[in-house]
Design a protein around this motif. Structure first.
Motif, PDB file in Angstrom:
ATOM      1  N   LYS A  11       0.632  -1.207   0.223  1.00 34.71           N
ATOM      2  CA  LYS A  11      -0.167   0.068   0.051  1.00 34.71           C
ATOM      3  C   LYS A  11       1.007   1.285   0.019  1.00 34.71           C
ATOM      4  CE  LYS A  11      -3.713   2.551   2.095  1.00 34.71           C
ATOM      5  NZ  LYS A  11      -4.303   2.942   3.147  1.00 34.71           N
ATOM      6  N   TYR A  12       0.903   1.929  -0.866  1.00 31.49           N
ATOM      7  CA  TYR A  12       1.923   3.142  -1.330  1.00 31.49           C
ATOM      8  C   TYR A  12       1.442   4.497  -0.347  1.00 31.49           C
ATOM      9  CZ  TYR A  12       3.652   0.272  -5.085  1.00 31.49           C
ATOM     10  OH  TYR A  12       4.213  -0.787  -5.887  1.00 31.49           O
ATOM     11  N   ARG A  13       2.281   4.870   0.224  1.00 31.95           N
ATOM     12  CA  ARG A  13       1.889   5.972   0.897  1.00 31.95           C
ATOM     13  C   ARG A  13       2.214   7.193   0.149  1.00 31.95           C
ATOM     14  NH1 ARG A  13       5.731   4.704   5.907  1.00 31.95           N
ATOM     15  NH2 ARG A  13       5.459   7.145   6.377  1.00 31.95           N
ATOM     16  N   ALA A  14       2.851   7.168  -1.086  1.00 27.05           N
ATOM     17  CA  ALA A  14       2.985   8.208  -2.068  1.00 27.05           C
ATOM     18  C   ALA A  14       2.254   8.071  -3.448  1.00 27.05           C
ATOM     19  CB  ALA A  14       4.524   8.653  -2.031  1.00 27.05           C
ATOM     20  N   THR A  15       1.813   9.008  -3.656  1.00 28.27           N
ATOM     21  CA  THR A  15       1.204   8.818  -5.335  1.00 28.27           C
ATOM     22  C   THR A  15       2.204   8.715  -6.229  1.00 28.27           C
ATOM     23  OG1 THR A  15      -0.596  10.284  -4.625  1.00 28.27           O
ATOM     24  CG2 THR A  15      -0.382  10.027  -6.936  1.00 28.27           C
ATOM     25  N   ALA A  16       3.169   9.290  -6.127  1.00 24.73           N
ATOM     26  CA  ALA A  16       4.292   9.103  -7.226  1.00 24.73           C
ATOM     27  C   ALA A  16       4.999   7.669  -7.214  1.00 24.73           C
ATOM     28  CB  ALA A  16       5.607  10.003  -6.752  1.00 24.73           C
ATOM     29  N   ASN A  50      10.591  12.768  -9.062  1.00 27.05           N
ATOM     30  CA  ASN A  50      10.828  11.717  -8.006  1.00 27.05           C
ATOM     31  C   ASN A  50      11.683  10.738  -8.467  1.00 27.05           C
ATOM     32  OD1 ASN A  50       7.924  12.896  -7.393  1.00 27.05           O
ATOM     33  ND2 ASN A  50       8.679  12.262  -5.656  1.00 27.05           N
ATOM     34  N   ILE A  51      12.028  10.611  -9.902  1.00 21.38           N
ATOM     35  CA  ILE A  51      12.850   9.636 -10.463  1.00 21.38           C
ATOM     36  C   ILE A  51      14.256   9.922 -10.156  1.00 21.38           C
ATOM     37  CG2 ILE A  51      13.737   8.688 -12.644  1.00 21.38           C
ATOM     38  CD1 ILE A  51      10.772   8.695 -13.605  1.00 21.38           C
ATOM     39  N   LEU A  52      15.096   8.826  -9.911  1.00 18.67           N
ATOM     40  CA  LEU A  52      16.484   8.788 -10.059  1.00 18.67           C
ATOM     41  C   LEU A  52      17.007   7.689 -10.890  1.00 18.67           C
ATOM     42  CD1 LEU A  52      18.509   9.049  -6.829  1.00 18.67           C
ATOM     43  CD2 LEU A  52      19.129   7.478  -8.470  1.00 18.67           C
ATOM     44  N   ARG A  71      12.950  16.901  -7.345  1.00 22.17           N
ATOM     45  CA  ARG A  71      12.657  16.742  -5.862  1.00 22.17           C
ATOM     46  C   ARG A  71      13.504  15.939  -5.184  1.00 22.17           C
ATOM     47  NH1 ARG A  71       6.591  15.041  -7.111  1.00 22.17           N
ATOM     48  NH2 ARG A  71       5.753  17.285  -7.730  1.00 22.17           N
ATOM     49  N   ILE A  72      14.529  15.342  -5.769  1.00 22.07           N
ATOM     50  CA  ILE A  72      15.354  14.595  -5.100  1.00 22.07           C
ATOM     51  C   ILE A  72      16.753  14.916  -4.661  1.00 22.07           C
ATOM     52  CG2 ILE A  72      16.727  12.021  -5.301  1.00 22.07           C
ATOM     53  CD1 ILE A  72      14.537  11.117  -6.875  1.00 22.07           C
ATOM     54  N   VAL A  73      17.202  15.765  -5.547  1.00 21.73           N
ATOM     55  CA  VAL A  73      18.543  16.737  -5.385  1.00 21.73           C
ATOM     56  C   VAL A  73      18.321  17.354  -4.015  1.00 21.73           C
ATOM     57  CG1 VAL A  73      20.065  18.739  -6.118  1.00 21.73           C
ATOM     58  CG2 VAL A  73      19.103  17.008  -7.759  1.00 21.73           C
ATOM     59  N   PRO A  74      17.275  17.989  -3.445  1.00 24.55           N
ATOM     60  CA  PRO A  74      17.306  18.528  -2.305  1.00 24.55           C
ATOM     61  C   PRO A  74      17.479  17.488  -1.088  1.00 24.55           C
ATOM     62  CG  PRO A  74      15.608  19.532  -3.484  1.00 24.55           C
ATOM     63  CD  PRO A  74      16.129  18.644  -4.310  1.00 24.55           C
ATOM     64  N   LEU A 148      11.967   7.917  -5.396  1.00 24.47           N
ATOM     65  CA  LEU A 148      12.076   8.519  -4.094  1.00 24.47           C
ATOM     66  C   LEU A 148      10.808   9.598  -3.859  1.00 24.47           C
ATOM     67  CD1 LEU A 148      15.870   8.875  -3.638  1.00 24.47           C
ATOM     68  CD2 LEU A 148      14.516   7.317  -3.194  1.00 24.47           C
ATOM     69  N   ALA A 149      10.195   9.182  -2.854  1.00 16.53           N
ATOM     70  CA  ALA A 149       9.081  10.053  -2.306  1.00 16.53           C
ATOM     71  C   ALA A 149       8.818  10.420  -0.980  1.00 16.53           C
ATOM     72  CB  ALA A 149       7.499   9.550  -3.030  1.00 16.53           C
TER      73      ALA A 149
END
Length: 179
Positions: A11-16, A50-52, A71-74, A148-149
């Motif tokens: 059950k994913y917690r993040a939509t991404a 959100n992709i790496l 969104r990942i760099v930070p 990564l979300a």
């Protein structure tokens, strides 16, 4: 294994993460996992930040940062594009992030995990990690698409790692993804 019918029981917690997993599944061809050529940034707009992407290097196994979403760099505190994971103190073996990437390569299957977040952003509880293997030949993994979300703290939640993989200790978790 027929990937098009096998689902992670998550059950994913993040939509991404949910959107990315469904997209990856839609690109599977029976028992073949998708290749980099099968995926299109234009089709991934909702989760693209959100992709790496990691190139998989063989003998010795290592991972080169190819692309890091905005969104990942930070979360990483800097841009690691072009660097090998084995050269990054917080991510190299035997870190759990490294282990999960190895598992995705060895099994040619998605890996789902939580990484308790310890870093400058006080409103983040943890990071939902979804590692999706890609293979030019459909079997031998040569790239990882990682989603990564962040999962935000709810009012009253204080401690990172209240949910997710409890097998990691906090000292190791503090080193994962955030430096």
């Amino acid at each position: 294994m027929d990937y098009s019918t096998k689902m992670l029981n998550v059950k994913y917690r993040a939509t991404a993460s949910d959107l990315a997993y469904k997209y990856w599944l839609s690109k599977c061809r029976g028992d073949a996992i998708p290749s980099r050529e099968d995926i299109s940034p234009a089709e991934m707009v909702p989760f693209l930040p959100n992709i790496l992407l990691l190139d998989v290097q063989q003998e010795p196994l290592d991972f080169r940062f190819r692309l890091i979403g905005t969104r990942i760099v930070p979360l990483l505190n800097r841009d690691y594009t072009g660097e090998l994971m084995s050269t990054i103190e917080n991510l190299k073996s035997p870190n759990s992030v490294w282990k999960n990437c190895c598992k995705a390569v060895e099994r040619a299957e998605p890996v789902y995990a939580f990484t308790p977040y310890v870093g400058p952003k006080k409103d983040i509880l943890d990071v939902e990690d979804l590692i999706l293997p890609l293979a030019s030949d459909g079997k031998n993994v040569n790239m990882l698409m990682i989603i990564l979300a962040t999962v935000k703290k709810q009012p009253g939640q204080q401690d990172s790692g209240q949910q997710g993989d409890k097998s990691e200790n906090k000292a190791e978790s503090a080193k994962n993804w955030a430096s």
